[in-house]
Enzyme design. Structure first.
Site, PDB file in Angstrom:
ATOM      1  N   GLY A  78       6.735   8.961  10.030  1.00  0.00           N
ATOM      2  CA  GLY A  78       5.882   8.460   8.948  1.00  0.00           C
ATOM      3  C   GLY A  78       4.396   8.695   9.131  1.00  0.00           C
ATOM      4  N   ARG A  96       0.831  -1.224   0.000  1.00  0.00           N
ATOM      5  CA  ARG A  96       0.000   0.000   0.000  1.00  0.00           C
ATOM      6  C   ARG A  96       0.859   1.265   0.000  1.00  0.00           C
ATOM      7  NH1 ARG A  96      -1.559  -3.180   4.122  1.00  0.00           N
ATOM      8  NH2 ARG A  96      -3.589  -4.183   4.032  1.00  0.00           N
ATOM      9  N   HIS A 106      11.322   9.160  12.947  1.00  0.00           N
ATOM     10  CA  HIS A 106      10.196   8.241  12.699  1.00  0.00           C
ATOM     11  C   HIS A 106       8.854   8.978  12.695  1.00  0.00           C
ATOM     12  CE1 HIS A 106       9.132   3.712  12.876  1.00  0.00           C
ATOM     13  NE2 HIS A 106       8.166   4.383  12.274  1.00  0.00           N
ATOM     14  N   ALA A 165      10.755   2.443   5.898  1.00  0.00           N
ATOM     15  CA  ALA A 165      10.229   1.119   6.280  1.00  0.00           C
ATOM     16  C   ALA A 165      10.590   0.824   7.732  1.00  0.00           C
ATOM     17  CB  ALA A 165      10.765   0.064   5.333  1.00  0.00           C
ATOM     18  N   ARG A 166      11.653   0.097   7.933  1.00  0.00           N
ATOM     19  CA  ARG A 166      12.184  -0.198   9.261  1.00  0.00           C
ATOM     20  C   ARG A 166      13.695  -0.115   9.171  1.00  0.00           C
ATOM     21  NH1 ARG A 166       8.008   0.806  11.065  1.00  0.00           N
ATOM     22  NH2 ARG A 166       6.625  -0.441  12.373  1.00  0.00           N
ATOM     23  N   ARG A 183       8.856  -9.058  -4.112  1.00  0.00           N
ATOM     24  CA  ARG A 183       9.189 -10.486  -4.207  1.00  0.00           C
ATOM     25  C   ARG A 183       8.206 -11.266  -5.074  1.00  0.00           C
ATOM     26  NH1 ARG A 183       9.800 -13.048   1.297  1.00  0.00           N
ATOM     27  NH2 ARG A 183       8.099 -11.598   1.497  1.00  0.00           N
ATOM     28  N   SER A 184       6.900 -10.993  -4.905  1.00  0.00           N
ATOM     29  CA  SER A 184       5.909 -11.704  -5.737  1.00  0.00           C
ATOM     30  C   SER A 184       5.451 -10.764  -6.854  1.00  0.00           C
ATOM     31  CB  SER A 184       4.722 -12.114  -4.879  1.00  0.00           C
ATOM     32  OG  SER A 184       4.271 -10.989  -4.167  1.00  0.00           O
ATOM     33  N   GLU A 209      16.421   2.406  17.106  1.00  0.00           N
ATOM     34  CA  GLU A 209      15.710   3.627  17.531  1.00  0.00           C
ATOM     35  C   GLU A 209      15.533   3.648  19.047  1.00  0.00           C
ATOM     36  OE1 GLU A 209      12.075   4.068  15.283  1.00  0.00           O
ATOM     37  OE2 GLU A 209      13.151   3.767  13.406  1.00  0.00           O
TER      38      GLU A 209
HETATM   39  C1  DGY Z   1       3.872   1.864  11.617  1.00  0.00           C
HETATM   40  O1  DGY Z   1       2.668   2.004  11.807  1.00  0.00           O
HETATM   41  O2  DGY Z   1       4.381   0.766  11.513  1.00  0.00           O
HETATM   42  C2  DGY Z   1       4.687   3.070  11.462  1.00  0.00           C
HETATM   43  O3  DGY Z   1       6.027   2.803  11.387  1.00  0.00           O
HETATM   44  C3  DGY Z   1       4.407   4.099  12.530  1.00  0.00           C
HETATM   45  O4  DGY Z   1       4.659   5.317  11.899  1.00  0.00           O
END
Ligand code: DGY
Length: 317
Positions: free
Chosen positions: A285, A156, A283, A235-236, A178-179, A265
């Site tokens: 996002g 998404r 962080h 992402a992470r 990957r897919s 983090e």
């Molecule tokens: C999540 O929801 O995984 C996000 O990283 C938080 O911003």
């Protein structure tokens, strides 16, 4: 009344709803593994978030049939929860997809633009009183419109980043997933991560965290990037080999990086903080008032569904 632990303060209207139904305890920091284990035995339901260490060991410590029956996670990412161990101990895990897609894609774009246009560097210079005025050759960044955008992970959030690139900035969009994945806007799926890293002007990582993606972006992947390339991670932190990234940035082997997430983090390595060609966000996002309220609501709605005896809609295990 059932006991609910909410591990961090969330939006007041959501807290009020939670208090109408549960005996709520509000935490104020990330749970260690031992604290997570203790919480599993002390509460009927938990609304945790990033950093709360619901590891396999925490579930083991909590015993075969812990009092807690649901972790209604606040966040789409739940790599801080061992969802398989949770299932083995009879604990449902849910997350909060969709509601944070746009906010997170917007942060991806904040990083693309601010890194390409040296916004962090320019602001630091101005605030330090070191701006000498407009100059035809001063603080030149790199153009974004019309360039090649490479998205790693076409879920998404990846799609929302890519749509903005195509429709907003006329970019050619490549993606690695990957897919096989079909999308409803012009974009080309490439066969290898290496091809994506080597072709894109801007690489944006949007894959979920977890064992399967840990250090997906390693030294070899970074070495494939163009010297003019810009790397963005929303992402992470653990998806990227942070030490390898610091090395390519220090050596000037890529043009810059925009990061919202880090391996450990809230620790951000001093060497990374010293780099002018990086834009570093804490962080952010999903950090809009609207999104964080919607995330809290969705996390609570899952717990309410469980309490009503219904299947929680955003169940992941
Ligand atoms: C999540 O929801 O995984 C996000 O990283 C938080 O911003």
């Amino acid at each position: 009344m059932k006991k609910l632990l909410i591990t961090r303060r969330i939006a007041e209207p959501v807290l009020d709803q939670a208090r109408d139904r549960f005996d709520v305890t509000l935490g104020d920091g990330a749970l260690t593994e031992d604290q997570a284990a203790a919480a599993l035995t002390a509460y009927d339901a938990i609304l945790p978030t990033l950093g709360d260490a619901f590891t396999a060991k925490a579930f083991e410590e909590a015993g075969a049939n812990p009092r807690c029956k649901i972790l209604g996670n606040f966040g789409v990412g739940y790599n801080h929860i061992d969802a398989t161990a949770a299932a083995a101990h009879g604990v449902i895990v849910t997350n909060t997809p969709d509601v944070l897609t746009d906010a997170t894609a917007d942060i991806g774009w904040t990083l693309i633009l601010s890194t390409a246009r040296r916004a962090g560097e320019g602001e630091r210079m101005l605030r330090a009183g070191q701006w000498g005025g407009f100059g035809p050759k001063s603080m030149l960044g790199t153009h974004v419109t019309g360039k090649v955008l490479g998205v790693v992970g076409m879920g998404r959030i990846g799609q929302a980043v890519a749509r903005r690139g195509h429709f907003g900035f006329g970019m050619e969009v490549l993606y690695y997933n990957r897919s096989p994945k079909a999308v409803d806007f012009p974009a080309r799926q490439v066969d290898s991560l290496h091809e994506l890293m080597g072709t894109a002007d801007f690489v944006v990582v949007t894959v979920p965290g977890g064992a399967e993606t840990t250090r997906l972006i390693n030294a070899a992947a970074l070495a494939a990037m163009k010297p003019t390339g810009i790397f963005v991670n929303i992402a992470r932190g653990e998806v990227v080999d942070e030490a390898a990234l610091i090395e390519v940035l220090e050596a000037g082997r890529i043009a810059g990086a925009g990061l919202d997430v880090y391996e450990k983090e809230p620790h951000v390595p001093e060497r990374l903080r010293a780099l002018e060609n990086c834009v570093l966000l804490p962080h952010l996002g999903s950090a809009t008032v609207e999104t964080r309220q919607a995330m809290g609501q969705m996390a609570l709605d899952n717990i309410l569904a469980w309490d009503d005896g219904r299947d929680p809609p955003q169940r992941v295990n």
